[in-house]
Design an enzyme around this catalytic site. Structure first.
Site, PDB file in Angstrom:
ATOM      1  N   GLU A 107      -3.160  -0.834 -10.006  1.00  0.00           N
ATOM      2  CA  GLU A 107      -1.769  -0.408 -10.121  1.00  0.00           C
ATOM      3  C   GLU A 107      -1.327  -0.459 -11.574  1.00  0.00           C
ATOM      4  O   GLU A 107      -1.906  -1.172 -12.380  1.00  0.00           O
ATOM      5  CB  GLU A 107      -0.860  -1.338  -9.296  1.00  0.00           C
ATOM      6  CG  GLU A 107      -1.117  -1.328  -7.798  1.00  0.00           C
ATOM      7  CD  GLU A 107      -0.913   0.021  -7.181  1.00  0.00           C
ATOM      8  OE1 GLU A 107      -0.045   0.783  -7.651  1.00  0.00           O
ATOM      9  OE2 GLU A 107      -1.647   0.349  -6.228  1.00  0.00           O
ATOM     10  N   GLY A 108      -0.279   0.284 -11.867  1.00  0.00           N
ATOM     11  CA  GLY A 108       0.366   0.153 -13.169  1.00  0.00           C
ATOM     12  C   GLY A 108       0.057   1.268 -14.156  1.00  0.00           C
ATOM     13  O   GLY A 108       0.537   1.253 -15.281  1.00  0.00           O
ATOM     14  N   ARG A 150       8.022   2.040  -3.039  1.00  0.00           N
ATOM     15  CA  ARG A 150       8.358   3.352  -3.588  1.00  0.00           C
ATOM     16  C   ARG A 150       7.211   4.308  -3.311  1.00  0.00           C
ATOM     17  O   ARG A 150       6.077   4.067  -3.708  1.00  0.00           O
ATOM     18  CB  ARG A 150       8.629   3.300  -5.102  1.00  0.00           C
ATOM     19  CG  ARG A 150       9.436   4.519  -5.596  1.00  0.00           C
ATOM     20  CD  ARG A 150       9.561   4.573  -7.118  1.00  0.00           C
ATOM     21  NE  ARG A 150       8.266   4.774  -7.709  1.00  0.00           N
ATOM     22  CZ  ARG A 150       7.810   4.104  -8.781  1.00  0.00           C
ATOM     23  NH1 ARG A 150       8.556   3.226  -9.387  1.00  0.00           N
ATOM     24  NH2 ARG A 150       6.605   4.328  -9.241  1.00  0.00           N
ATOM     25  N   LYS A 206      -9.789   7.474  -8.324  1.00  0.00           N
ATOM     26  CA  LYS A 206      -8.909   6.307  -8.475  1.00  0.00           C
ATOM     27  C   LYS A 206      -9.558   5.002  -8.016  1.00  0.00           C
ATOM     28  O   LYS A 206     -10.084   4.935  -6.907  1.00  0.00           O
ATOM     29  CB  LYS A 206      -7.641   6.501  -7.624  1.00  0.00           C
ATOM     30  CG  LYS A 206      -6.828   7.713  -7.983  1.00  0.00           C
ATOM     31  CD  LYS A 206      -5.497   7.685  -7.242  1.00  0.00           C
ATOM     32  CE  LYS A 206      -4.681   8.904  -7.576  1.00  0.00           C
ATOM     33  NZ  LYS A 206      -3.361   8.870  -6.911  1.00  0.00           N
ATOM     34  N   SER A 242       9.244  -0.343 -10.054  1.00  0.00           N
ATOM     35  CA  SER A 242      10.209  -0.502 -11.143  1.00  0.00           C
ATOM     36  C   SER A 242      11.083   0.726 -11.305  1.00  0.00           C
ATOM     37  O   SER A 242      10.937   1.715 -10.584  1.00  0.00           O
ATOM     38  CB  SER A 242       9.477  -0.832 -12.436  1.00  0.00           C
ATOM     39  OG  SER A 242       8.584   0.197 -12.749  1.00  0.00           O
ATOM     40  N   LYS A 254      -5.128   2.072  -2.649  1.00  0.00           N
ATOM     41  CA  LYS A 254      -5.431   3.508  -2.541  1.00  0.00           C
ATOM     42  C   LYS A 254      -6.461   3.786  -1.447  1.00  0.00           C
ATOM     43  O   LYS A 254      -6.454   4.855  -0.833  1.00  0.00           O
ATOM     44  CB  LYS A 254      -5.899   4.037  -3.881  1.00  0.00           C
ATOM     45  CG  LYS A 254      -4.729   4.480  -4.748  1.00  0.00           C
ATOM     46  CD  LYS A 254      -4.617   3.772  -6.042  1.00  0.00           C
ATOM     47  CE  LYS A 254      -3.309   4.086  -6.738  1.00  0.00           C
ATOM     48  NZ  LYS A 254      -2.776   2.929  -7.467  1.00  0.00           N
ATOM     49  N   GLU A 291       0.973   8.359  -4.214  1.00  0.00           N
ATOM     50  CA  GLU A 291       0.602   7.020  -3.757  1.00  0.00           C
ATOM     51  C   GLU A 291       1.827   6.346  -3.167  1.00  0.00           C
ATOM     52  O   GLU A 291       2.961   6.802  -3.362  1.00  0.00           O
ATOM     53  CB  GLU A 291       0.052   6.172  -4.915  1.00  0.00           C
ATOM     54  CG  GLU A 291       1.081   5.968  -6.019  1.00  0.00           C
ATOM     55  CD  GLU A 291       0.842   4.716  -6.841  1.00  0.00           C
ATOM     56  OE1 GLU A 291       0.028   3.852  -6.465  1.00  0.00           O
ATOM     57  OE2 GLU A 291       1.522   4.581  -7.877  1.00  0.00           O
ATOM     58  N   ASN A 319       3.611   2.710  -3.308  1.00  0.00           N
ATOM     59  CA  ASN A 319       3.630   1.416  -3.999  1.00  0.00           C
ATOM     60  C   ASN A 319       4.355   0.385  -3.147  1.00  0.00           C
ATOM     61  O   ASN A 319       5.479   0.634  -2.710  1.00  0.00           O
ATOM     62  CB  ASN A 319       4.344   1.550  -5.339  1.00  0.00           C
ATOM     63  CG  ASN A 319       3.575   2.422  -6.308  1.00  0.00           C
ATOM     64  OD1 ASN A 319       2.514   2.040  -6.787  1.00  0.00           O
ATOM     65  ND2 ASN A 319       4.091   3.607  -6.568  1.00  0.00           N
ATOM     66  N   ARG A 372      10.347  10.823 -12.602  1.00  0.00           N
ATOM     67  CA  ARG A 372       9.683  10.591 -13.888  1.00  0.00           C
ATOM     68  C   ARG A 372       9.091  11.907 -14.365  1.00  0.00           C
ATOM     69  O   ARG A 372       8.530  12.655 -13.564  1.00  0.00           O
ATOM     70  CB  ARG A 372       8.576   9.545 -13.737  1.00  0.00           C
ATOM     71  CG  ARG A 372       9.118   8.131 -13.596  1.00  0.00           C
ATOM     72  CD  ARG A 372       8.015   7.149 -13.284  1.00  0.00           C
ATOM     73  NE  ARG A 372       7.375   7.486 -12.014  1.00  0.00           N
ATOM     74  CZ  ARG A 372       6.245   6.935 -11.598  1.00  0.00           C
ATOM     75  NH1 ARG A 372       5.619   6.045 -12.332  1.00  0.00           N
ATOM     76  NH2 ARG A 372       5.735   7.293 -10.431  1.00  0.00           N
TER      77      ARG A 372
HETATM   78  P1  ADP Z   1      -0.831   3.871 -10.321  1.00  0.00           P
HETATM   79  O1  ADP Z   1      -0.814   2.971  -9.138  1.00  0.00           O
HETATM   80  O2  ADP Z   1      -1.615   3.336 -11.454  1.00  0.00           O
HETATM   81  O3  ADP Z   1       0.543   4.343 -10.715  1.00  0.00           O
HETATM   82  P2  ADP Z   1      -1.211   6.627  -9.401  1.00  0.00           P
HETATM   83  O4  ADP Z   1      -1.991   6.992  -8.206  1.00  0.00           O
HETATM   84  O5  ADP Z   1       0.258   6.744  -9.285  1.00  0.00           O
HETATM   85  O6  ADP Z   1      -1.665   5.169  -9.839  1.00  0.00           O
HETATM   86  O7  ADP Z   1      -1.694   7.505 -10.608  1.00  0.00           O
HETATM   87  C1  ADP Z   1      -1.099   7.411 -11.883  1.00  0.00           C
HETATM   88  C2  ADP Z   1      -0.604   8.774 -12.350  1.00  0.00           C
HETATM   89  O8  ADP Z   1      -1.674   9.719 -12.331  1.00  0.00           O
HETATM   90  C3  ADP Z   1       0.477   9.397 -11.477  1.00  0.00           C
HETATM   91  O9  ADP Z   1       1.753   8.944 -11.841  1.00  0.00           O
HETATM   92  C4  ADP Z   1       0.286  10.878 -11.758  1.00  0.00           C
HETATM   93  O10 ADP Z   1       0.904  11.251 -12.967  1.00  0.00           O
HETATM   94  C5  ADP Z   1      -1.230  10.995 -11.936  1.00  0.00           C
HETATM   95  N1  ADP Z   1      -1.819  11.346 -10.636  1.00  0.00           N
HETATM   96  C6  ADP Z   1      -2.321  10.505  -9.721  1.00  0.00           C
HETATM   97  N2  ADP Z   1      -2.774  11.171  -8.646  1.00  0.00           N
HETATM   98  C7  ADP Z   1      -2.544  12.461  -8.874  1.00  0.00           C
HETATM   99  C8  ADP Z   1      -2.802  13.666  -8.141  1.00  0.00           C
HETATM  100  N3  ADP Z   1      -3.397  13.638  -6.944  1.00  0.00           N
HETATM  101  N4  ADP Z   1      -2.422  14.842  -8.699  1.00  0.00           N
HETATM  102  C9  ADP Z   1      -1.835  14.881  -9.916  1.00  0.00           C
HETATM  103  N5  ADP Z   1      -1.595  13.802 -10.668  1.00  0.00           N
HETATM  104  C10 ADP Z   1      -1.940  12.597 -10.161  1.00  0.00           C
HETATM  105 MG    MG Z   2       0.870   2.422  -7.981  1.00  0.00          MG
HETATM  106 MG    MG Z   3       1.816   5.509  -9.593  1.00  0.00          MG
END
Ligand code: ADP
Ligand code: MG
Ligand code: MG
Length: 482
Positions: free
Chosen positions: A378-379, A127, A374, A156, A316, A149, A151, A458
């Site tokens: 994950e999660g 995803r 970051k 899920s 990442k 990102e 995944n 979401r």
């Molecule tokens: P994970 O793998 O833990 O889901 P993410 O990279 O998706 O990590 O980051 C988790 C959440 O943080 C995202 O769902 C989003 O809401 C916020 N986020 C992450 N990166 C960004 C970004 N570049 N700009 C705005 N919000 C972000």
């Molecule tokens: Mg992720």
């Molecule tokens: Mg995410």
């Protein structure tokens, strides 16, 4: 739509709440209550509604189409990177010195590679997540997708996403509280409730045993089990394939490999596909037993979804390296395809000892307001924002910084919605994150499938940095294409 949410009367809200709740409970749009929830429903094995929005969220149609169009390119990119041992080695070796979890995963990759990979096929159920970005003065319809990102393991909400789309269509048809000009085609219901099962069925068929079963590798006490159950039910109903659920510890206890073929057996049951809805977080491996279970599955003839290589590609750090000039283009030879993918990137920066890494570090110490930091996790709930980035950077050694990347914050337009959590409604100013599912199957010599597998929206309150539904920040939403 956005005005409507704020002008609803208390009576209208009450009707929306009752009808939405009944729909959710009747259609399996549900989750288990938290373990510490002492209400009687939980005691009797009851469920609560999955956190959802009441209204679909306006989303620019061009941005949605862009995201759908590039998903097959991302699917193929994951596969191609996973074949490039030298590329993975360079990234994972440098991470391994500062991140024990990545080291464990990479060691596993090395171990199975050195032993000789028993199963040449790979199944990807990915995803790719996006937030839309608007330049100042731009119209909403001109918003562009920016990738948060990609995944590659345990994605899920494929099932609950489709059901939330159904909920919004139902509320639209029955309550009359939506603006009246919405065409049904502006509310696309995600096909992810069936596409994920169909991906598993394709891999099962490729494995080639009629008596084998698909195994979902699950977390003990999973609260989001119903999202997963719909995959099991659709796999049986649409494809005649049975799915069993096992934890990593159960695989270690009950699993064995056929000494000749390396076929994976759980008890007497041969496994065609090992589908991970676990195994991505440090907490999924509380003891060595869980690592033993993972290694057994990884060594086996079962088709893995994902392979350990696909999982590593989802790091990442890989996303950040691809964004540097020329790197993406090493894997994507077609210039038009590479340009389409690159257009979905936002600013990504290393925190290593390269000149770019040092420059990003120095700049973040001065101003980190528009950045997110970051780690390789994950999660949800792992990122660092705003001023905390500076505090964290000062604590870390130059080597330790290398375990993280920096990324530009994407600031989406804000809309209004009403959120339904644990049976209670709440008006909120919200922002959304789009996810596009990808289904990919390769037999080791050729691509068998490369498809778009539906979508997820979401939505979370503007005040929250993170967006995870399971982590309690966000709700499941659907698209109103405009
Ligand atoms: P994970 O793998 O833990 O889901 P993410 O990279 O998706 O990590 O980051 C988790 C959440 O943080 C995202 O769902 C989003 O809401 C916020 N986020 C992450 N990166 C960004 C970004 N570049 N700009 C705005 N919000 C972000
Ligand atoms: Mg992720
Ligand atoms: Mg995410």
């Amino acid at each position: 739509m956005s005005d409507l949410a704020s002008t609803l009367t208390e009576d209208q809200l009450q009707i929306l709440k009752d009808t939405a709740l009944d729909f959710a409970l009747s259609h399996g749009l549900v989750v288990r209550p938290p373990a510490n929830d002492t209400n009687s429903a939980a005691t009797f094995g009851g469920v609560i509604n999955a956190p959802v929005s009441i209204f679909p969220t306006p989303f620019p149609i061009n941005a949605f189409n862009d995201a759908v169009k590039i998903q097959p390119l991302y699917n193929q990119l994951v596969h191609d990177i996973a074949q490039d041992d030298a590329f993975l080695k360079e990234i994972m070796e440098s991470l391994s010195t500062v991140d024990d979890f990545v080291k464990r995963l990479y060691d596993l990759y090395i171990t199975v590679k050195q032993e000789g990979i028993a199963q040449p096929a790979s199944l990807g159920i990915h995803r790719s997540d996006y937030i839309i970005h608007l330049n100042p003065g731009q119209d909403f319809s001109e918003a562009k997708i920016k990738q948060v990102e990609l995944n590659t393991i345990s994605v899920s909400f494929g099932s609950l996403s489709s059901l939330t789309g159904d909920l919004h269509k139902y509320l639209h048809a029955t309550t009359g509280y939506f603006t009246d000009k919405i065409d049904d085609s502006a509310l696309p219901v995600s096909e992810s409730i069936t596409s994920i099962a169909s991906g598993l069925a394709s891999a099962h068929q490729l494995y080639g045993s009629k008596t084998a079963k698909v195994m979902m590798v699950v977390q003990p006490g999973e609260r989001n089990a119903f999202d997963q159950r719909w995959i099991e039910y659709n796999l049986l109903k649409n494809h005649g394939v049975v799915l069993i659920r096992k934890t990593l510890a159960e695989i270690a206890d009950q699993g064995r490999l056929d000494p000749k073929t390396k076929a994976l057996y759980i008890g007497d049951q041969e496994i065609s596909v090992a589908y991970y809805r676990s195994a991505y977080a440090t907490t999924d491996y509380p003891t060595e037993k869980e690592w033993d279970g993972r290694l057994l599955a990884e060594r086996s003839l079962a088709i893995k979804c994902p392979t350990i290589a696909y999982q590593l590609v989802g790091a990442k750090k890989v996303q950040q390296v691809l964004a540097t000039p020329g790197q993406l283009e090493r894997f994507v030879k077609d210039p038009e395809a590479a340009a389409q993918l690159r257009a979905s990137f936002t600013g990504l920066y290393p925190l290593d000892s390269s000149p770019e890494g040092m420059a990003a570090y120095e700049a973040a110490l001065v101003n980190s307001d528009e950045l997110v930091m970051k780690p390789q996790r994950e999660g949800g709930g792992n990122n660092i924002y705003g001023k905390d980035i500076q505090t964290e950077l000062r604590k870390l050694s130059a080597e330790q910084r290398n375990a993280y990347i920096l990324m530009d914050i994407i600031r989406p337009p804000i809309t209004k919605n009403v959120l339904l959590r644990k049976g209670e409604l709440q008006r909120a100013d919200v922002v959304s994150e789009l996810g596009i599912y990808g289904i990919y199957l390769h037999d080791g010599r050729k691509e068998i499938r490369n498809d778009n597998g539906g979508h997820l929206l979401r939505t979370k309150g503007v005040e929250s940095n993170e967006g995870g539904v399971a982590a309690g920040f966000a709700v499941i939403d659907s698209l109103l294409l405009v």
